[in-house]
Enzyme design. Structure first.
Site, short mmCIF file in Angstrom:
data_model
loop_
_atom_site.label_atom_id
_atom_site.label_comp_id
_atom_site.label_asym_id
_atom_site.label_seq_id
_atom_site.Cartn_x
_atom_site.Cartn_y
_atom_site.Cartn_z
N THR A 133 1.28 -5.98 2.57
CA THR A 133 0.52 -7.23 2.39
C THR A 133 -0.24 -7.11 1.07
O THR A 133 -0.28 -6.04 0.46
CB THR A 133 -0.50 -7.44 3.52
N LEU B 209 -2.31 -2.23 3.47
CA LEU B 209 -3.42 -3.18 3.40
C LEU B 209 -4.21 -2.86 2.14
O LEU B 209 -4.55 -1.70 1.90
CB LEU B 209 -4.32 -3.04 4.63
N VAL C 79 -3.25 2.53 2.69
CA VAL C 79 -4.17 1.74 1.90
C VAL C 79 -3.61 1.52 0.50
O VAL C 79 -3.25 2.46 -0.21
CB VAL C 79 -5.56 2.43 1.84
N LYS C 80 -3.55 0.24 0.15
CA LYS C 80 -3.01 -0.14 -1.15
C LYS C 80 -4.13 -0.12 -2.19
O LYS C 80 -5.16 -0.77 -2.01
CB LYS C 80 -2.47 -1.56 -1.05
N ILE C 81 -3.90 0.65 -3.23
CA ILE C 81 -4.93 0.84 -4.26
C ILE C 81 -4.34 0.40 -5.60
O ILE C 81 -3.23 0.80 -5.95
CB ILE C 81 -5.29 2.36 -4.36
#
Ligand code: E4P
Length: 218
Positions: free
Chosen positions: A27, A56, A82-84
Site C-alpha cells: 500500500t 504499510l 514497513v515501507k520507508i
C-alpha cells in the site's frame, strides 16, 4: 516469482485471494486515501486478510519519527513490512528497524545505487518504480536488470519488488529477469488471465460440443 497486489481495496484483495494469486500486498498513502476509511481500522483488516507480507508506509520525514511510526505499524501484525522512503533519513531508520527485527521495504527507488544503499542498510525489500520511469521516457525495466545484477554480484539477500507496474508486459519482463516479486494493481492481475485466442478457442469448443449427440448428464 511472487505476486503482490498494489492496493488498499478490500474487495480487490478478497478477489485476488480467491484467484489464489496474492502472495502479499503493498500500500502507499495515495492508495490508502482512495478508500475513505479510518487508517488503522483499514490496515488492520488488510493484515488479517492476507497471509503474506503487507507493506504499510510511514509518513514522517525524520528517522526518529519514522522509527516511532514503524514500531506502531509493526504491532498490527507479524506480516507487517514497513515501507520507508529512499532518503538519507529513511536509510538511518532502516538500519535501526532491521536491527530490532522490524522488516522494511525501501520505496521510491529510481536508481541502482539507491537500491544498493538500501541493501547495505539491511532492508528486507527494495521497490524500484518502473512505470514512473517509463512515464518520463526512461526504460524502467533496465533499472530492475541493474539491481538484480548488483545483488547477484554480492550475494545480497534483499528482495526486489518490481513496483509501479502498469501492464502485463511489465510482469512478463520482470519474470524473465528473475525478479523476486512483482506488485501490481488488481486490473493488471486480471489481465494476466486473458488471451483472445483462449476466448475464441473456448467459444469454438462449446459450439462443436452442441453438435455432439448426448444422452444427458443425469
Ligand atoms: C509500490 O509499492 C507502490 O505502491 C506503487 O507500485 C506505486 O505505483 P504508481 O506509480 O502506480 O503509483
Amino acid at each position: 516469482m511472487k505476486f503482490f497486489l498494489d492496493t488498499a481495496n478490500l474487495d480487490e484483495i478478497r478477489r485476488g485471494i480467491q484467484m489464489g494469486l496474492v502472495d502479499g500486498v503493498t500500500t502507499n498513502p495515495t492508495l490508502i486515501s482512495k478508500e475513505g476509511r479510518e487508517f488503522w481500522e483499514l490496515v488492520s483488516e488488510i493484515c488479517r486478510m492476507v497471509d503474506g507480507p503487507v507493506s504499510l508506509e510511514v509518513t514522517a520525514l525524520e528517522a526518529e519519527g519514522m522509527i516511532k511510526e514503524a514500531r506502531e505499524l509493526a504491532k498490527i501484525g507479524e506480516n507487517v513490512v514497513v515501507k520507508i522512503p529512499m532518503t538519507e533519513e529513511g536509510i538511518k531508520a532502516v538500519k535501526r528497524l532491521e536491527a530490532e527485527g522490524v522488516k522494511t521495504n525501501v520505496t521510491l527507488v529510481f536508481s541502482p545505487l539507491q537500491a544498493l544503499i538500501a541493501a547495505k542498510a539491511g532492508a528486507s525489500y527494495v521497490s524500484p518504480f518502473i512505470g514512473r520511469l517509463d512515464d518520463i521516457s526512461t526504460e524502467g525495466m533496465r533499472l530492475v536488470e541493474d539491481i538484480l545484477t548488483i545483488f547477484s554480484n554480492y550475494d545480497i539477500f534483499t528482495q526486489v519488488i518490481v513496483a509501479s507496474v502498469r501492464h502485463p508486459m511489465h510482469v512478463l519482463e520482470a519474470a524473465l529477469l528473475g525478479a523476486d516479486i512483482v506488485t501490481m494493481p488488481f486490473r493488471v492481475m486480471e489481465q494476466l488471465f486473458r488471451h483472445p485466442l483462449t476466448d475464441i478457442g473456448l467459444e469454438r469448443f462449446l459450439k462443436d460440443w452442441e453438435k455432439v449427440p448426448k444422452r444427458g448428464l443425469g
